[in-house]
Design an enzyme around this catalytic site. Structure first.
Site, mmCIF file in Angstrom:
data_model
loop_
_atom_site.group_PDB
_atom_site.id
_atom_site.type_symbol
_atom_site.label_atom_id
_atom_site.label_comp_id
_atom_site.label_asym_id
_atom_site.label_seq_id
_atom_site.Cartn_x
_atom_site.Cartn_y
_atom_site.Cartn_z
ATOM 1 C CG ASN A 210 22.779 -14.719 1.494
ATOM 2 O OD1 ASN A 210 21.530 -14.995 0.793
ATOM 3 N ND2 ASN A 210 23.623 -15.543 1.782
ATOM 4 C CG ASP B 2 -11.481 -14.318 1.729
ATOM 5 O OD1 ASP B 2 -10.443 -14.025 2.286
ATOM 6 O OD2 ASP B 2 -10.612 -15.377 1.454
ATOM 7 N NE ARG C 252 -7.522 -19.768 2.956
ATOM 8 C CZ ARG C 252 -9.394 -20.020 3.268
ATOM 9 N NH1 ARG C 252 -9.929 -21.135 4.293
ATOM 10 N NH2 ARG C 252 -10.419 -19.879 2.185
ATOM 11 C CG ASP C 253 -2.241 -18.812 1.302
ATOM 12 O OD1 ASP C 253 -3.527 -19.556 1.683
ATOM 13 O OD2 ASP C 253 -0.710 -19.780 0.440
ATOM 14 C CD GLU C 254 -9.046 -17.817 -0.559
ATOM 15 O OE1 GLU C 254 -8.499 -18.319 0.110
ATOM 16 O OE2 GLU C 254 -9.275 -17.363 -1.329
ATOM 17 C CG ASP D 61 -16.741 -14.980 0.637
ATOM 18 O OD1 ASP D 61 -16.678 -14.748 0.028
ATOM 19 O OD2 ASP D 61 -15.825 -15.359 1.642
ATOM 20 C CD1 TRP E 173 -17.117 -14.787 -5.160
ATOM 21 C CD2 TRP E 173 -18.848 -16.256 -5.340
ATOM 22 N NE1 TRP E 173 -17.221 -15.836 -4.197
ATOM 23 C CE2 TRP E 173 -18.125 -16.789 -4.741
ATOM 24 C CE3 TRP E 173 -20.524 -17.128 -5.962
ATOM 25 C CZ2 TRP E 173 -17.781 -18.336 -3.690
ATOM 26 C CZ3 TRP E 173 -20.611 -18.285 -5.643
ATOM 27 C CH2 TRP E 173 -19.264 -18.701 -4.235
ATOM 28 C CD GLU F 86 -13.319 -20.919 4.536
ATOM 29 O OE1 GLU F 86 -11.852 -21.333 5.048
ATOM 30 O OE2 GLU F 86 -12.868 -20.821 3.764
ATOM 31 C CG HIS G 91 -14.401 -17.511 5.825
ATOM 32 N ND1 HIS G 91 -12.870 -17.699 5.459
ATOM 33 C CD2 HIS G 91 -14.318 -17.264 4.544
ATOM 34 C CE1 HIS G 91 -12.381 -17.689 4.431
ATOM 35 N NE2 HIS G 91 -13.265 -17.454 3.515
HETATM 36 C C1 BGC Z 1 -12.569 -18.043 -0.351
HETATM 37 C C2 BGC Z 1 -14.400 -17.562 -0.306
HETATM 38 C C3 BGC Z 1 -14.401 -17.512 -1.580
HETATM 39 C C4 BGC Z 1 -14.322 -19.042 -2.754
HETATM 40 C C5 BGC Z 1 -14.816 -18.753 -3.934
HETATM 41 C C6 BGC Z 1 -12.545 -19.291 -1.080
HETATM 42 O O1 BGC Z 1 -11.412 -19.310 -1.439
HETATM 43 O O2 BGC Z 1 -11.923 -17.490 1.198
HETATM 44 O O3 BGC Z 1 -14.587 -16.940 0.950
HETATM 45 O O4 BGC Z 1 -15.582 -16.909 -1.662
HETATM 46 O O5 BGC Z 1 -13.086 -19.470 -2.248
HETATM 47 O O6 BGC Z 1 -15.648 -20.511 -3.838
#
Ligand code: BGC
Length: 883
Positions: A135, A478, A482-484, A491, A549, A754, A775
């Site tokens: 824990n 990007d 957020r969780d990315e 981009d 890409w 974005e 973005h």
């Molecule tokens: C991201 C992008 C990226 C895209 C691809 C998104 O979730 O934030 O900027 O290029 O996915 O389609």
């Protein structure tokens, strides 16, 4: 007497090279001067050891006008050395120029110089991060506590020189005798840790003392074992289960003796006040748990356990010297108390969306808890809006120790935010605390300053630059909130030319191109994101590249060539680019890119009718074939160049046969279809006017608005101004109704959104699934403001700003533009002011360089010539009689 002055000395694109990855580093400098047509006719580089002045290389006077990427040609460089280098230059009259202040080089360590071992706390998380049995983790995602590591050592004397070589799997902060070493944040940065990790070099001479010393480090999870991305089934542990340290301290004494203190079994470890720390989750710090003297008290400490020496799974990574500048704290923004949220928490506003964290200064009783939630925007009720952060909790917690004024700032997390919701302990008022936002970024040197006579354009430029800073964090990401937070390649490629004006991105790309290459599959597919995670959200192998890409490395390499003239870079990556070309060519024998398109995203986040994805993919194929032909040509590969040209012609023919009708209409009939066809040169000359006409009609039909997504947006203003519709390009730039750049500014944006419709008055927020307010992709219009409004552009005939183009567009709505760009060759500036039908235009061209002058149609200058050499010129322009 006019004098040439060398400026901006760089070794491997860095003002100070902290470790070399090549035995032949390259040297470059810019030039400043006062007169006209100044040239460098000779240079002399001297590289000497710091302290004793021992010469490693004296090039002697070399008759050459080259100022860029001169290869080292001295004695073999020893590792663990510190050198100073300088350059002398001579002008066209053989006069010696001003002396440049020397620049430093740390040569770093070679692979067989390492004696260190990977060490970590003896502790392994359960796979998949179920709630641990003990824990220990008081947080939703079971982010783990930071590990503290230390060892003491005796130094017989004060060293004459001490250098620390250090890295981690995870994140580290290093300490010597209680002092924080260096000012890097989120070091060592992100690479595919199963292949490579970068080490940092710190001069710590001043921190080592005769007698007892303590070397320490704190380890966080970062990209290595912390949460990255959005797949909750595989949220963390992407590269390994526990952070680890690897370091070597080299001490040199006056009597010629040396000592090395390395990470090994003599280190001790324990946990401390950082209860957990994670990029997405946030950081919790309990000041009551602070470890007194942990980095100062000599000897072995009780309550600490021995560190474990181990070999990282699946293998120890290769150690590279850092190729780019480190990430640092670059700006401090005082947070203003705004109002109380309905839950009673205090909302603070930085006035600017940033990537970073807050510093909180408080006086409170022991155990008082401060909770900081971070968000980019407020909702209509003035509440912090965090739905768009998805799984990112973005919450920092500070628990006071209760001993007077205390300052908290997290170490191993960052958030994308403008607003902070601060829950204060009872009895503490918002006015009693000091809250400061701290922006962090990879510290790419600022190279561009630009200002116009139009407030909206100025705000747009600011928003673009901030989105660049907020997303250049070890890799170009990007978004920071957020969780990315991945290194998404399209981009970056659409934005790269823009980025290069604002900051020197030469070293940054040198590092990231390796990440892209590390992610390339054995059959040539570049990834969509780099670094890839070995356990990627979508599949177990690196995700292959979608059109635009996967094409990004070639496009960015070409930008890099035109901006910096780095031929070795092209040579280095050319085989990987060829492999990509084969990868996409093989399955598409009819020259339409239908196959190997993977997650074919198309013109991502366009509004209005969607562009045909195969058309977009094929246009991009043509683009990279054309760039490969040019690249091959620049490298002297004539046969390759002819073959890629032939490929480009075949694609263009197939494209027209498939998508172009007799009247000049393209399938799908979208703005982006015409933009790509025109800018990538896919259409027969005779069809260009019809295509331009149709593009203009489509913009008119959209109420004078753009409808482009990530891929079209870069091209819209350039294509219009290149094809006789510059006024319309300026219209788009200045629009503030939806969709436009100005629309987001009217809603108070301080970074690039974005989506065009991130928030609209009638629909409110866009889908919580994907709605970042930071973005940079739509900010790709920045290159047009720089290259056509200011008019400063590179030139294929003289890559690396040896030659340049000056080609502004004057527009009374913009009024004036003042821009200066610090190219690797020197400072280029363009400043125009419009007074009715006349324009005063002052330009500066660095010594050694020449500029092609292109006036907008209808403008004349008495003094005008098509080409200017180095110098500063005042031109007075007026409209021609028929202009
Ligand atoms: C991201 C992008 C990226 C895209 C691809 C998104 O979730 O934030 O900027 O290029 O996915 O389609």
């Amino acid at each position: 007497m006019p004098q040439l002055r060398p400026i901006d000395l760089r070794c491997e694109h860095l003002a100070t090279a902290h470790g070399l990855n090549s035995p032949i580093p390259r040297f470059g400098w810019g030039l400043e001067g006062d007169g006209q047509n100044q040239r460098q006719t000779a240079y002399r580089i001297v590289v000497a050891e710091t302290g004793n002045g021992r010469i490693f290389w004296d090039s002697g006077k070399i008759l050459s006008n080259n100022t860029q990427l001169v290869p080292y040609a001295g004695e073999p460089l020893s590792s663990d050395a510190v050198l100073d280098w300088t350059v002398q230059v001579w002008d066209e009259a053989d006069r010696l120029g001003a002396t440049a202040s020397p620049a430093r080089i740390f040569t770093g360590l070679k692979s067989d110089d390492w004696q260190a071992e990977w060490i970590a706390r003896y502790f392994v998380l359960p796979a998949g991060r179920e709630v641990p049995a003990d824990n220990a983790y008081d947080n939703r995602w079971q982010a783990r506590p930071a590990d503290y590591l230390r060892r003491s050592f005796a130094s017989a004397d004060s060293p004459v020189r001490a250098t620390l070589y250090v890295t981690a799997l995870g994140l580290y902060e290093a300490y010597l005798n209680g002092q924080r070493i260096g000012d890097h944040v989120i070091a060592p940065g992100w690479t595919d840790y199963h292949r490579r990790v970068e080490y940092q070099v710190h001069d710590v001479t001043a921190l080592v003392q005769a007698g007892d010393n303590v070397l320490g480090a704190i380890l966080g999870e970062g990209w290595y074992s912390g949460r990255v991305g959005h797949n909750q089934r595989r949220a963390g542990n992407h590269y390994g289960g526990r952070p680890a340290l690897f370091c070597q301290l080299h001490l040199h004494y006056a009597d010629g003796s040396n000592m090395i203190v390395a990470s090994d079994e003599h280190w001790q470890t324990r946990q401390g006040p950082i209860c957990y720390s994670d990029f997405l989750m946030g950081e919790m710090y309990d000041a009551r748990l602070e470890l007194q003297d942990w980095a100062t008290a000599p000897g072995v400490q009780v309550g600490w356990q021995p560190a474990e020496v181990f070999t990282p799974d699946p293998r120890a990574p290769k150690l590279d010297a850092a190729r780019a500048q480190p990430a640092r704290e670059v700006a401090r923004l005082p947070a203003q108390f705004s109002h109380l949220a309905t839950n009673g928490a205090a909302i603070f506003d930085l006035g600017q969306n940033i990537a970073g964290y807050c510093e909180l200064t408080v006086e409170a009783s022991a155990g008082a808890r401060f909770t900081l939630r971070h968000g980019e925007v407020l909702d209509g009720d003035g509440e912090l809006y965090v739905a768009n952060l998805r799984h990112a909790v973005a919450t920092d917690i500070f628990i006071a120790a209760g001993n007077g004024e205390e300052t908290f700032k997290p170490r191993f997390t960052f958030h994308g935010f403008r607003y902070v919701e601060l829950t204060l302990p009872e009895g503490v008022s918002p006015e009693a605390i000091t809250l400061t936002g701290i922006a962090i970024q990879t510290d790419t040197p600022i190279t561009g300053e630009i200002e116009t006579g139009h407030p909206l354009v100025n705000q747009l430029l600011s928003n673009i630059f901030w989105s660049q800073r907020d997303n250049f964090l070890s890799v170009p990401t990007d978004c920071p909130q957020r969780d990315e937070r991945y290194g998404w390649s399209a981009d970056a490629q659409v934005f790269w030319k823009t980025a290069g004006y604002f900051a020197d991105v030469s070293a940054f790309l040198t590092k990231w191109m390796l990440d892209l290459e590390d992610g390339q599959s054995p059959d040539g597919a570049f990834p969509d994101v780099a670094p890839t995670k070995p356990l990627n959200p979508y599949r177990l192998t690196p995700q292959p590249g979608a059109p635009a890409w996967g094409d990004a490395p070639i496009i960015m390499a070409w930008d890099h060539w035109l901006r910096y003239g780095d031929r070795d870079f092209l040579v280095r990556f050319y085989p990987s680019f060829q492999a990509w070309m084969e990868h996409i060519g093989r399955p598409n024998p009819d020259f339409i890119r239908r196959n190997a398109v993977y997650n074919n995203y198309g013109d991502w986040l366009s509004v209005g009718p969607a562009s045909d994805r195969t058309l977009v993919a094929t246009a991009y194929w043509h683009r990279v074939a054309d760039l490969m032909a040019r690249m091959a040509n620049a490298l002297g590969h004539a046969t390759d160049s002819a073959a890629y040209n032939q490929l480009a012609r075949s694609i263009a023919r197939a494209f027209c046969a498939e998508y172009l009708d007799q009247s000049g209409r393209l399938t799908g009939d979208t703005q982006t279809a015409y933009l790509l066809a025109l800018d990538f040169n896919l259409l027969p000359e005779a069809m260009r006017p019809a295509a331009t006409k149709r593009l203009v009609e489509l913009i008119d039909a959209a109420g004078g608005h753009l409808q482009t997504g990530f891929l079209g947006v870069r091209h819209i203003c350039p294509v219009l101004s290149e094809n006789g519709a510059a006024d319309l390009a300026v219209d788009l730039l200045l629009k503030d109704t939806y969709p436009s750049w100005g629309f987001s500014i009217r809603q108070g944006a301080t970074t690039i959104w974005e989506r065009w419709d991130g928030w609209t008055p009638d629909k409110g927020f866009q889908s919580v699934n994907m709605n970042s307010f930071n973005h940079y992709a739509y900010g790709a219009v920045g290159e047009w403001i720089w290259s056509r409004i200011a008019g400063i552009d590179w030139c294929e005939q003289g890559p690396g700003y040896r030659e340049l183009r000056l080609r502004p567009l004057f527009d009374s709505r913009i009024g004036h533009c003042r821009a200066s760009y610090r190219a690797h060759t020197g400072i280029v500036s363009s400043h125009w002011v419009m007074h009715g039908d006349t324009v005063e235009w002052r330009v500066s061209i660095p010594p050694n360089c020449a500029a092609v002058i292109e006036l907008p149609p209808g403008w004349l200058s008495k003094e005008h010539s098509d080409r200017l050499g180095a110098g500063t010129y005042d031109l007075r322009l007026c409209k021609s009689a028929n202009g």
